[in-house]
Scaffold this motif. Structure first.
Motif, PDB file in Angstrom:
ATOM      1  N   GLU A 190       1.151  -1.543   0.016  1.00 62.96           N
ATOM      2  CA  GLU A 190      -0.359  -0.381   0.000  1.00 62.96           C
ATOM      3  C   GLU A 190       0.679   1.248   0.254  1.00 62.96           C
ATOM      4  OE1 GLU A 190      -2.480   0.054   3.199  1.00 62.96           O
ATOM      5  OE2 GLU A 190      -3.917  -1.921   2.025  1.00 62.96           O
ATOM      6  N   GLY A 191       0.422   2.674   0.006  1.00 62.78           N
ATOM      7  CA  GLY A 191       1.572   3.513   0.004  1.00 62.78           C
ATOM      8  C   GLY A 191       1.644   4.082   1.588  1.00 62.78           C
ATOM      9  N   THR A 192       1.132   3.460   2.398  1.00 57.49           N
ATOM     10  CA  THR A 192       1.659   3.773   3.474  1.00 57.49           C
ATOM     11  C   THR A 192       3.004   3.250   3.319  1.00 57.49           C
ATOM     12  OG1 THR A 192       0.548   2.034   4.459  1.00 57.49           O
ATOM     13  CG2 THR A 192       0.063   4.781   4.711  1.00 57.49           C
ATOM     14  N   ASP A 193       3.240   2.096   2.544  1.00 56.96           N
ATOM     15  CA  ASP A 193       4.702   0.974   3.019  1.00 56.96           C
ATOM     16  C   ASP A 193       5.316   1.375   2.182  1.00 56.96           C
ATOM     17  OD1 ASP A 193       2.588  -1.265   4.188  1.00 56.96           O
ATOM     18  OD2 ASP A 193       1.881  -2.240   2.883  1.00 56.96           O
ATOM     19  N   VAL A 194       4.788   2.240   0.821  1.00 56.04           N
ATOM     20  CA  VAL A 194       6.394   2.268   0.236  1.00 56.04           C
ATOM     21  C   VAL A 194       6.411   3.693   0.897  1.00 56.04           C
ATOM     22  CG1 VAL A 194       6.845   3.360  -2.614  1.00 56.04           C
ATOM     23  CG2 VAL A 194       4.864   1.387  -1.771  1.00 56.04           C
ATOM     24  N   PHE A 195       5.934   4.663   1.422  1.00 54.42           N
ATOM     25  CA  PHE A 195       6.425   5.563   1.937  1.00 54.42           C
ATOM     26  C   PHE A 195       7.890   5.149   2.869  1.00 54.42           C
ATOM     27  CE2 PHE A 195       2.737   7.937   0.458  1.00 54.42           C
ATOM     28  CZ  PHE A 195       3.840   9.028  -0.621  1.00 54.42           C
ATOM     29  N   ALA A 196       6.824   4.388   3.740  1.00 54.26           N
ATOM     30  CA  ALA A 196       8.138   3.148   5.262  1.00 54.26           C
ATOM     31  C   ALA A 196       9.047   2.960   4.410  1.00 54.26           C
ATOM     32  CB  ALA A 196       6.980   2.481   5.581  1.00 54.26           C
ATOM     33  N   LEU A 197       8.765   1.978   3.573  1.00 54.44           N
ATOM     34  CA  LEU A 197      10.733   1.672   2.472  1.00 54.44           C
ATOM     35  C   LEU A 197      11.055   3.135   2.161  1.00 54.44           C
ATOM     36  CD1 LEU A 197       8.760  -1.416   0.865  1.00 54.44           C
ATOM     37  CD2 LEU A 197      10.190  -1.804   2.887  1.00 54.44           C
ATOM     38  N   ALA A 198      10.331   3.649   1.632  1.00 53.20           N
ATOM     39  CA  ALA A 198      11.233   4.736   1.563  1.00 53.20           C
ATOM     40  C   ALA A 198      11.867   5.311   2.129  1.00 53.20           C
ATOM     41  CB  ALA A 198      10.735   6.238   0.597  1.00 53.20           C
ATOM     42  N   GLN A 199      11.769   6.198   3.930  1.00 50.85           N
ATOM     43  CA  GLN A 199      12.188   6.258   4.961  1.00 50.85           C
ATOM     44  C   GLN A 199      13.637   5.136   5.315  1.00 50.85           C
ATOM     45  OE1 GLN A 199       9.147   7.368   7.138  1.00 50.85           O
ATOM     46  NE2 GLN A 199       9.531   9.433   6.912  1.00 50.85           N
ATOM     47  N   ALA A 200      13.129   4.417   5.132  1.00 49.56           N
ATOM     48  CA  ALA A 200      13.667   3.003   5.176  1.00 49.56           C
ATOM     49  C   ALA A 200      15.410   2.762   4.150  1.00 49.56           C
ATOM     50  CB  ALA A 200      13.061   1.779   5.569  1.00 49.56           C
ATOM     51  N   GLN A 201      15.122   3.873   3.386  1.00 48.40           N
ATOM     52  CA  GLN A 201      16.403   3.893   2.152  1.00 48.40           C
ATOM     53  C   GLN A 201      15.960   2.926   1.094  1.00 48.40           C
ATOM     54  OE1 GLN A 201      18.385   6.436   1.515  1.00 48.40           O
ATOM     55  NE2 GLN A 201      17.335   7.156   3.454  1.00 48.40           N
ATOM     56  N   ASN A 202      14.807   2.187   0.905  1.00 51.89           N
ATOM     57  CA  ASN A 202      15.058   1.268   0.180  1.00 51.89           C
ATOM     58  C   ASN A 202      14.831   1.869  -1.533  1.00 51.89           C
ATOM     59  OD1 ASN A 202      12.864  -0.027  -1.824  1.00 51.89           O
ATOM     60  ND2 ASN A 202      13.493  -1.561  -0.474  1.00 51.89           N
ATOM     61  N   GLU A 203      15.862   1.690  -2.400  1.00 48.86           N
ATOM     62  CA  GLU A 203      16.182   2.206  -3.743  1.00 48.86           C
ATOM     63  C   GLU A 203      14.835   2.506  -4.580  1.00 48.86           C
ATOM     64  OE1 GLU A 203      19.409   2.148  -7.292  1.00 48.86           O
ATOM     65  OE2 GLU A 203      19.732   1.273  -5.533  1.00 48.86           O
ATOM     66  N   GLN A 204      14.089   1.457  -4.312  1.00 48.36           N
ATOM     67  CA  GLN A 204      12.944   1.032  -5.541  1.00 48.36           C
ATOM     68  C   GLN A 204      11.716   2.048  -4.584  1.00 48.36           C
ATOM     69  OE1 GLN A 204      13.047   0.239  -8.714  1.00 48.36           O
ATOM     70  NE2 GLN A 204      10.778   1.653  -8.191  1.00 48.36           N
ATOM     71  N   ALA A 205      11.214   2.700  -3.658  1.00 48.49           N
ATOM     72  CA  ALA A 205      10.412   2.644  -2.835  1.00 48.49           C
ATOM     73  C   ALA A 205      10.908   4.899  -3.610  1.00 48.49           C
ATOM     74  CB  ALA A 205      10.560   2.117  -1.603  1.00 48.49           C
ATOM     75  N   ILE A 206      11.845   4.789  -2.930  1.00 49.99           N
ATOM     76  CA  ILE A 206      12.641   6.280  -3.539  1.00 49.99           C
ATOM     77  C   ILE A 206      12.429   6.674  -4.257  1.00 49.99           C
ATOM     78  CG2 ILE A 206      14.685   8.077  -3.462  1.00 49.99           C
ATOM     79  CD1 ILE A 206      15.819   5.912  -0.894  1.00 49.99           C
ATOM     80  N   LYS A 207      12.815   5.711  -5.547  1.00 53.42           N
ATOM     81  CA  LYS A 207      12.262   6.270  -6.350  1.00 53.42           C
ATOM     82  C   LYS A 207      11.218   6.634  -6.864  1.00 53.42           C
ATOM     83  CE  LYS A 207      16.240   4.454  -8.993  1.00 53.42           C
ATOM     84  NZ  LYS A 207      16.593   3.499 -10.390  1.00 53.42           N
TER      85      LYS A 207
END
Length: 290
Positions: A190-207
């Motif tokens: 879900e969208g909240t998961d992607v935002f959380a992964l981006a904060q955790a420096q997941n490269e694909q989520a950041i993109k």
């Protein structure tokens, strides 16, 4: 003092409540039925459950609502509400004055009446969910447009190379669906998961998050140079994110400099109302027509 019965009709649920003494009460929710006849039965059930003396009914509803004709054009997640004199039927059903207005327009009206656009004359709204709706307000009045497309900012083409629209690139729901497809790990993000992964420096989520923010910023810039409103307000669940407005403002200012739009100083703010915005705006529509 008489009350107003209020409905917020959505694709999966119908929220309902009573407006009395300048506030909403008796809030409840019903599942959106499969047919128009069943929906009318839901409306009557809710009305009959009330002890309040009603002066009328205010309804927020999806689709291209022609307020003057009392007909809903366009398309929505509820196919059976379109292209017939729905307001006339509702007047007859309730035996009361009924008003209808598009749901995104209602969200905007709530802000113009009692929210974060109450202090300005001109404003534009992006209501972000599974798609992106919106509204234009000039001199405190909604501008529906000649073909009821005023505020349908989700159709705005953001990426000319592939024809992607603002709804396709600026929706957290679409972002999550695309992220899920790229990950291909049997998980449904879900969208909240992607935002959380981006904060955790997941490269694909950041993109993915960068793509979403950039698309929204381009959309905001296009609105600012098209209508030059005092404020552009962001609504929908994503507006709860504490970093959202900061990120959008930063990217917007970069576009202003890059495109030499000197002097463009549109304020970007979040909406005051979220869950109850459509219902509050529906009440204001009722007051405007009263």
């Amino acid at each position: 003092m008489k009350s107003i019965l209020v409905f917020d009709v959505g694709g999966s649920s119908i929220k309902c409540g009573v407006w009395k003494d300048e506030q909403l009460s008796e809030l409840k929710s019903r599942k959106t039925p499969a047919t128009w006849e069943e929906m009318k039965a839901v409306f009557l059930d809710v009305k009959n459950e009330l002890d309040d003396e009603l002066q009328g009914v205010a309804i927020s509803i999806p689709g291209a609502v022609n307020v003057n004709e009392g007909v809903i054009y366009g398309t929505s997640a509820i196919p059976y509400i379109h292209r017939f004199p729905i307001k006339k039927e509702l007047n007859e059903l309730f035996g009361l004055k009924v008003t209808i207005q598009n749901d995104a327009n209602c969200a905007a009206l709530a802000e113009v009446w009692k929210g974060n656009a109450a202090d300005v004359a001109n404003s534009a709204f992006l209501i972000i969910g599974s798609g992106i709706g919106g509204a234009i307000v000039i001199n405190k009045k909604l501008v529906p447009g000649s073909h009821l497309f005023g505020g349908e900012f989700g159709y705005m083409v953001i990426d000319q190379r592939n024809g992607h629209t603002l709804s396709e690139m600026g929706s957290p729901v679409t972002m999550a669906q695309q992220f899920t497809k790229k990950q291909n790990d049997q998980k449904n993000y879900e969208g909240t998961d992607v935002f959380a992964l981006a904060q955790a420096q997941n490269e694909q989520a950041i993109k993915s998050v960068e793509t979403l923010y950039n698309a929204l910023s381009i959309g905001i810039f296009n609105l600012a140079v098209s209508f030059d409103p005092d404020k552009i307000l962001i609504g929908g669940g994503i507006s709860r994110r504490p970093d959202l407005i900061t990120e959008l403002q930063k990217r917007f200012k970069t576009l202003v400099v890059d495109k030499h739009a000197d002097g463009l100083n549109t304020q970007i703010v979040s909406c005051k109302y979220l869950a109850e915005s459509n219902m509050i705006g529906a009440v204001y529509q009722f007051e405007l027509e009263k």
